[in-house]
Design a protein around this motif. Structure first.
Motif, PDB file in Angstrom:
ATOM      1  N   MET A 167       7.373  -9.907   1.566  1.00  0.00           N
ATOM      2  CA  MET A 167       7.072  -9.762   2.986  1.00  0.00           C
ATOM      3  C   MET A 167       7.533 -11.023   3.707  1.00  0.00           C
ATOM      4  N   VAL A 168       8.842 -11.100   3.947  1.00  0.00           N
ATOM      5  CA  VAL A 168       9.443 -12.316   4.482  1.00  0.00           C
ATOM      6  C   VAL A 168       9.037 -12.565   5.919  1.00  0.00           C
ATOM      7  N   GLN A 169       8.959 -11.506   6.720  1.00  0.00           N
ATOM      8  CA  GLN A 169       8.694 -11.663   8.148  1.00  0.00           C
ATOM      9  C   GLN A 169       7.194 -11.678   8.437  1.00  0.00           C
ATOM     10  N   ARG A 170       6.825 -12.467   9.436  1.00  0.00           N
ATOM     11  CA  ARG A 170       5.438 -12.457   9.907  1.00  0.00           C
ATOM     12  C   ARG A 170       5.242 -11.405  10.996  1.00  0.00           C
ATOM     13  N   THR A 171       6.317 -10.988  11.625  1.00  0.00           N
ATOM     14  CA  THR A 171       6.232  -9.995  12.695  1.00  0.00           C
ATOM     15  C   THR A 171       7.305  -8.942  12.450  1.00  0.00           C
ATOM     16  N   ASP A 172       7.618  -8.146  13.483  1.00  0.00           N
ATOM     17  CA  ASP A 172       8.659  -7.113  13.378  1.00  0.00           C
ATOM     18  C   ASP A 172       8.293  -6.086  12.317  1.00  0.00           C
ATOM     19  N   GLY A 173       7.242  -5.317  12.601  1.00  0.00           N
ATOM     20  CA  GLY A 173       6.822  -4.280  11.675  1.00  0.00           C
ATOM     21  C   GLY A 173       6.043  -4.829  10.502  1.00  0.00           C
ATOM     22  N   VAL A 174       5.338  -5.933  10.696  1.00  0.00           N
ATOM     23  CA  VAL A 174       4.616  -6.560   9.599  1.00  0.00           C
ATOM     24  C   VAL A 174       3.590  -5.591   9.026  1.00  0.00           C
ATOM     25  N   VAL A 175       3.465  -5.610   7.705  1.00  0.00           N
ATOM     26  CA  VAL A 175       2.460  -4.815   7.027  1.00  0.00           C
ATOM     27  C   VAL A 175       1.095  -5.463   7.240  1.00  0.00           C
ATOM     28  N   THR A 176       0.137  -4.687   7.727  1.00  0.00           N
ATOM     29  CA  THR A 176      -1.173  -5.224   8.063  1.00  0.00           C
ATOM     30  C   THR A 176      -2.098  -5.205   6.851  1.00  0.00           C
ATOM     31  N   LEU A 177      -3.252  -5.840   7.021  1.00  0.00           N
ATOM     32  CA  LEU A 177      -4.258  -5.843   5.973  1.00  0.00           C
ATOM     33  C   LEU A 177      -4.688  -4.416   5.648  1.00  0.00           C
ATOM     34  N   ALA A 178      -4.837  -3.585   6.675  1.00  0.00           N
ATOM     35  CA  ALA A 178      -5.216  -2.181   6.453  1.00  0.00           C
ATOM     36  C   ALA A 178      -4.153  -1.452   5.633  1.00  0.00           C
ATOM     37  N   ASP A 179      -2.881  -1.749   5.895  1.00  0.00           N
ATOM     38  CA  ASP A 179      -1.795  -1.141   5.123  1.00  0.00           C
ATOM     39  C   ASP A 179      -1.888  -1.539   3.651  1.00  0.00           C
ATOM     40  N   VAL A 180      -2.175  -2.819   3.403  1.00  0.00           N
ATOM     41  CA  VAL A 180      -2.298  -3.302   2.030  1.00  0.00           C
ATOM     42  C   VAL A 180      -3.468  -2.624   1.333  1.00  0.00           C
ATOM     43  N   GLN A 181      -4.581  -2.495   2.033  1.00  0.00           N
ATOM     44  CA  GLN A 181      -5.752  -1.838   1.448  1.00  0.00           C
ATOM     45  C   GLN A 181      -5.456  -0.382   1.122  1.00  0.00           C
ATOM     46  N   THR A 182      -4.754   0.290   2.019  1.00  0.00           N
ATOM     47  CA  THR A 182      -4.387   1.690   1.781  1.00  0.00           C
ATOM     48  C   THR A 182      -3.448   1.818   0.590  1.00  0.00           C
ATOM     49  N   LEU A 183      -2.450   0.950   0.535  1.00  0.00           N
ATOM     50  CA  LEU A 183      -1.494   0.997  -0.566  1.00  0.00           C
ATOM     51  C   LEU A 183      -2.187   0.750  -1.894  1.00  0.00           C
ATOM     52  N   ARG A 184      -3.104  -0.188  -1.920  1.00  0.00           N
ATOM     53  CA  ARG A 184      -3.820  -0.462  -3.182  1.00  0.00           C
ATOM     54  C   ARG A 184      -4.588   0.762  -3.645  1.00  0.00           C
ATOM     55  N   ARG A 185      -5.177   1.507  -2.714  1.00  0.00           N
ATOM     56  CA  ARG A 185      -5.905   2.723  -3.085  1.00  0.00           C
ATOM     57  C   ARG A 185      -4.962   3.793  -3.641  1.00  0.00           C
ATOM     58  N   LEU A 186      -3.733   3.820  -3.154  1.00  0.00           N
ATOM     59  CA  LEU A 186      -2.769   4.823  -3.591  1.00  0.00           C
ATOM     60  C   LEU A 186      -2.145   4.509  -4.943  1.00  0.00           C
ATOM     61  N   LEU A 187      -2.155   3.231  -5.318  1.00  0.00           N
ATOM     62  CA  LEU A 187      -1.522   2.811  -6.565  1.00  0.00           C
ATOM     63  C   LEU A 187      -2.395   3.154  -7.770  1.00  0.00           C
ATOM     64  N   PRO A 188      -1.802   3.238  -8.964  1.00  0.00           N
ATOM     65  CA  PRO A 188      -2.601   3.466 -10.172  1.00  0.00           C
ATOM     66  C   PRO A 188      -3.700   2.418 -10.309  1.00  0.00           C
ATOM     67  N   ALA A 189      -4.855   2.850 -10.798  1.00  0.00           N
ATOM     68  CA  ALA A 189      -6.020   1.958 -10.855  1.00  0.00           C
ATOM     69  C   ALA A 189      -5.776   0.739 -11.722  1.00  0.00           C
ATOM     70  N   ASP A 190      -4.952   0.893 -12.776  1.00  0.00           N
ATOM     71  CA  ASP A 190      -4.733  -0.234 -13.680  1.00  0.00           C
ATOM     72  C   ASP A 190      -3.501  -1.055 -13.298  1.00  0.00           C
ATOM     73  N   GLY A 191      -2.881  -0.744 -12.183  1.00  0.00           N
ATOM     74  CA  GLY A 191      -1.715  -1.498 -11.727  1.00  0.00           C
ATOM     75  C   GLY A 191      -2.113  -2.678 -10.861  1.00  0.00           C
ATOM     76  N   ALA A 192      -1.183  -3.589 -10.681  1.00  0.00           N
ATOM     77  CA  ALA A 192      -1.422  -4.764  -9.841  1.00  0.00           C
ATOM     78  C   ALA A 192      -0.458  -4.744  -8.663  1.00  0.00           C
ATOM     79  N   LEU A 193      -0.919  -5.245  -7.536  1.00  0.00           N
ATOM     80  CA  LEU A 193      -0.091  -5.359  -6.336  1.00  0.00           C
ATOM     81  C   LEU A 193       0.092  -6.837  -6.041  1.00  0.00           C
ATOM     82  N   LEU A 194       1.342  -7.309  -6.102  1.00  0.00           N
ATOM     83  CA  LEU A 194       1.655  -8.707  -5.868  1.00  0.00           C
ATOM     84  C   LEU A 194       2.374  -8.844  -4.536  1.00  0.00           C
ATOM     85  N   LEU A 195       1.923  -9.785  -3.708  1.00  0.00           N
ATOM     86  CA  LEU A 195       2.496  -9.997  -2.387  1.00  0.00           C
ATOM     87  C   LEU A 195       3.023 -11.424  -2.280  1.00  0.00           C
TER      88      LEU A 195
END
Length: 211
Positions: free
Chosen positions: A149-177
Protein backbone atom coordinates in the motif's frame (compact mmCIF):
# COMPACT_ATOMS: atom_id res chain seq x y z
CA UNK A 1 35.93 -3.03 -3.34
CA UNK A 2 32.16 -3.15 -3.12
CA UNK A 3 30.55 0.23 -3.82
CA UNK A 4 28.51 1.53 -0.83
CA UNK A 5 24.74 1.49 -1.53
CA UNK A 6 24.55 5.30 -1.24
CA UNK A 7 27.16 5.75 -3.95
CA UNK A 8 25.48 3.13 -6.13
CA UNK A 9 22.16 4.96 -5.79
CA UNK A 10 23.85 8.22 -6.79
CA UNK A 11 25.37 6.57 -9.85
CA UNK A 12 22.03 5.12 -10.88
CA UNK A 13 20.24 8.43 -10.40
CA UNK A 14 22.75 10.21 -12.60
CA UNK A 15 21.98 7.63 -15.28
CA UNK A 16 18.27 8.34 -14.84
CA UNK A 17 18.85 12.09 -15.23
CA UNK A 18 20.79 11.47 -18.43
CA UNK A 19 18.34 8.79 -19.63
CA UNK A 20 21.43 6.67 -20.19
CA UNK A 21 20.02 3.16 -20.54
CA UNK A 22 23.33 1.23 -20.61
CA UNK A 23 24.60 3.08 -17.53
CA UNK A 24 21.37 2.45 -15.61
CA UNK A 25 21.35 -1.23 -16.56
CA UNK A 26 24.97 -1.52 -15.45
CA UNK A 27 24.23 0.18 -12.11
CA UNK A 28 21.25 -2.12 -11.48
CA UNK A 29 23.19 -5.25 -12.42
CA UNK A 30 26.22 -4.26 -10.35
CA UNK A 31 24.14 -3.55 -7.24
CA UNK A 32 22.02 -6.70 -7.55
CA UNK A 33 25.17 -8.85 -7.79
CA UNK A 34 27.03 -7.08 -4.96
CA UNK A 35 24.19 -7.06 -2.44
CA UNK A 36 21.97 -9.80 -0.98
CA UNK A 37 18.41 -9.57 -2.32
CA UNK A 38 16.81 -7.88 0.68
CA UNK A 39 19.64 -5.35 0.97
CA UNK A 40 19.53 -4.67 -2.77
CA UNK A 41 15.81 -3.90 -2.55
CA UNK A 42 15.82 -2.00 0.75
CA UNK A 43 19.13 -0.12 0.54
CA UNK A 44 19.46 0.42 -3.21
CA UNK A 45 16.22 0.11 -5.15
CA UNK A 46 13.84 1.69 -2.61
CA UNK A 47 16.08 4.77 -2.09
CA UNK A 48 16.50 5.10 -5.85
CA UNK A 49 12.72 5.02 -6.33
CA UNK A 50 12.29 7.60 -3.59
CA UNK A 51 14.90 9.85 -5.18
CA UNK A 52 13.23 9.56 -8.59
CA UNK A 53 9.81 10.32 -7.12
CA UNK A 54 11.07 13.31 -5.18
CA UNK A 55 12.85 14.71 -8.24
CA UNK A 56 9.65 14.38 -10.26
CA UNK A 57 7.57 16.10 -7.56
CA UNK A 58 10.09 18.94 -7.35
CA UNK A 59 10.20 19.38 -11.13
CA UNK A 60 13.78 18.16 -11.51
CA UNK A 61 12.63 15.21 -13.62
CA UNK A 62 10.03 15.43 -16.38
CA UNK A 63 7.14 12.98 -16.61
CA UNK A 64 8.74 11.16 -19.53
CA UNK A 65 12.01 10.70 -17.66
CA UNK A 66 10.20 9.42 -14.56
CA UNK A 67 8.11 6.98 -16.63
CA UNK A 68 11.19 5.75 -18.48
CA UNK A 69 13.10 5.14 -15.26
CA UNK A 70 10.13 3.39 -13.63
CA UNK A 71 9.74 1.12 -16.65
CA UNK A 72 13.43 0.23 -16.49
CA UNK A 73 13.20 -0.61 -12.79
CA UNK A 74 9.99 -2.60 -13.36
CA UNK A 75 11.77 -4.69 -16.00
CA UNK A 76 14.73 -5.35 -13.72
CA UNK A 77 12.48 -6.30 -10.80
CA UNK A 78 10.41 -8.56 -12.99
CA UNK A 79 13.51 -10.40 -14.17
CA UNK A 80 14.74 -10.77 -10.59
CA UNK A 81 11.36 -12.15 -9.54
CA UNK A 82 11.36 -14.68 -12.39
CA UNK A 83 14.78 -15.94 -11.30
CA UNK A 84 13.69 -16.30 -7.68
CA UNK A 85 10.17 -17.68 -8.13
CA UNK A 86 11.17 -21.28 -8.77
CA UNK A 87 9.33 -23.02 -5.92
CA UNK A 88 6.35 -24.98 -7.21
CA UNK A 89 5.51 -27.13 -4.20
CA UNK A 90 6.07 -24.74 -1.30
CA UNK A 91 3.54 -22.78 0.70
CA UNK A 92 1.59 -20.34 -1.41
CA UNK A 93 2.05 -16.62 -0.81
CA UNK A 94 -0.18 -14.16 -2.65
CA UNK A 95 1.19 -10.71 -3.40
CA UNK A 96 -0.70 -7.70 -4.77
CA UNK A 97 -1.34 -4.00 -4.55
CA UNK A 98 -4.97 -3.52 -3.45
CA UNK A 99 -7.82 -1.63 -5.07
CA UNK A 100 -6.88 1.97 -5.84
CA UNK A 101 -3.14 1.34 -5.58
CA UNK A 102 -1.67 1.42 -9.07
CA UNK A 103 2.03 1.41 -8.19
CA UNK A 104 3.25 -2.18 -8.21
CA UNK A 105 7.00 -1.93 -7.62
CA UNK A 106 6.56 -2.31 -3.86
CA UNK A 107 4.49 -5.45 -4.41
CA UNK A 108 7.16 -6.86 -6.71
CA UNK A 109 9.78 -6.27 -4.03
CA UNK A 110 7.64 -8.21 -1.54
CA UNK A 111 7.26 -11.01 -4.09
CA UNK A 112 11.03 -11.21 -4.56
CA UNK A 113 11.71 -11.46 -0.83
CA UNK A 114 9.07 -14.13 -0.28
CA UNK A 115 10.22 -16.14 -3.30
CA UNK A 116 13.80 -16.13 -2.05
CA UNK A 117 12.54 -17.41 1.30
CA UNK A 118 11.11 -20.50 -0.40
CA UNK A 119 7.46 -19.60 -0.95
CA UNK A 120 5.49 -20.31 -4.10
CA UNK A 121 4.43 -16.85 -5.23
CA UNK A 122 1.22 -15.93 -7.00
CA UNK A 123 1.66 -12.34 -8.08
CA UNK A 124 -1.65 -10.56 -8.79
CA UNK A 125 -0.31 -7.13 -9.68
CA UNK A 126 -1.78 -3.70 -8.97
CA UNK A 127 -5.31 -2.43 -8.24
CA UNK A 128 -6.76 -5.80 -7.18
CA UNK A 129 -10.26 -5.73 -5.61
CA UNK A 130 -10.71 -7.25 -2.15
CA UNK A 131 -13.24 -9.86 -3.30
CA UNK A 132 -10.81 -11.18 -5.92
CA UNK A 133 -7.98 -11.29 -3.40
CA UNK A 134 -10.13 -13.34 -1.04
CA UNK A 135 -11.37 -15.69 -3.80
CA UNK A 136 -7.85 -16.47 -5.01
CA UNK A 137 -6.65 -16.97 -1.44
CA UNK A 138 -9.41 -19.51 -0.81
CA UNK A 139 -8.94 -21.28 -4.15
CA UNK A 140 -5.19 -21.65 -3.69
CA UNK A 141 -5.25 -22.23 0.10
CA UNK A 142 -2.69 -19.47 0.44
CA UNK A 143 -0.71 -19.31 3.67
CA UNK A 144 -0.43 -15.53 3.51
CA UNK A 145 -1.43 -12.49 1.49
CA UNK A 146 0.98 -9.56 1.22
CA UNK A 147 -0.42 -6.17 0.20
CA UNK A 148 1.78 -3.27 -0.85
CA UNK A 149 0.00 0.00 0.00
CA UNK A 150 2.42 2.62 -1.30
CA UNK A 151 0.01 5.55 -1.44
CA UNK A 152 -1.53 7.28 1.55
CA UNK A 153 -4.33 8.71 -0.59
CA UNK A 154 -5.85 8.17 -4.07
CA UNK A 155 -8.16 5.28 -3.34
CA UNK A 156 -6.43 4.32 -0.10
CA UNK A 157 -7.66 1.11 1.49
CA UNK A 158 -9.36 2.01 4.77
CA UNK A 159 -9.32 0.24 8.11
CA UNK A 160 -12.84 -1.03 7.38
CA UNK A 161 -11.61 -2.48 4.08
CA UNK A 162 -8.79 -4.30 5.88
CA UNK A 163 -11.21 -5.68 8.47
CA UNK A 164 -13.55 -6.89 5.73
CA UNK A 165 -10.74 -8.50 3.77
CA UNK A 166 -9.48 -10.32 6.85
CA UNK A 167 -12.95 -11.78 7.39
CA UNK A 168 -13.03 -12.99 3.78
CA UNK A 169 -9.63 -14.66 3.93
CA UNK A 170 -9.07 -18.24 5.17
CA UNK A 171 -9.08 -18.37 8.96
CA UNK A 172 -5.57 -19.83 9.13
CA UNK A 173 -4.09 -17.35 6.66
CA UNK A 174 -2.18 -14.18 7.47
CA UNK A 175 -2.63 -10.71 6.00
CA UNK A 176 0.59 -8.69 5.74
CA UNK A 177 0.49 -4.96 5.01
CA UNK A 178 3.35 -2.68 4.04
CA UNK A 179 3.97 0.79 2.66
CA UNK A 180 2.89 4.31 3.57
CA UNK A 181 -0.80 3.46 3.27
CA UNK A 182 -0.39 0.64 5.78
CA UNK A 183 1.61 2.82 8.17
CA UNK A 184 -1.30 5.28 8.28
CA UNK A 185 -3.72 2.66 9.67
CA UNK A 186 -4.59 2.57 13.38
CA UNK A 187 -2.83 -0.61 14.44
CA UNK A 188 -4.83 -0.87 17.65
CA UNK A 189 -7.93 -1.44 15.51
CA UNK A 190 -6.45 -4.11 13.26
CA UNK A 191 -8.00 -7.58 13.65
CA UNK A 192 -6.06 -10.65 14.69
CA UNK A 193 -4.09 -12.15 11.85
CA UNK A 194 -3.11 -8.79 10.33
CA UNK A 195 0.49 -7.62 10.50
CA UNK A 196 1.90 -4.22 9.48
CA UNK A 197 5.56 -4.60 8.50
CA UNK A 198 7.97 -1.68 8.61
CA UNK A 199 10.31 -2.78 5.85
CA UNK A 200 11.53 -5.72 3.80
CA UNK A 201 13.87 -6.87 6.57
CA UNK A 202 10.84 -7.21 8.82
CA UNK A 203 9.07 -9.16 6.09
CA UNK A 204 12.02 -11.55 5.71
CA UNK A 205 12.10 -12.13 9.46
CA UNK A 206 8.34 -12.72 9.65
CA UNK A 207 8.47 -15.19 6.76
CA UNK A 208 11.28 -17.07 8.46
CA UNK A 209 8.95 -17.78 11.39
CA UNK A 210 6.18 -18.88 9.03
CA UNK A 211 8.17 -21.61 7.27
Amino acid sequence: AVEPPEAAVADAFRAVQAMAEPALREALDRASVALPTVEFLEHFLAPLLHRIGSAWQEGRLRVGEEHWATAMLRTHLGQLFERLNVHRDGRTFLVAAPRGHRHELGALMVACVAAERGFRILYLGADTPEADLARVAHDTRARALGLSMVQRTDGVVTLADVQTLRRLLPADGALLLGGRGAAALDRAQLPEGVEVLEDLFGLAQWLGHLL
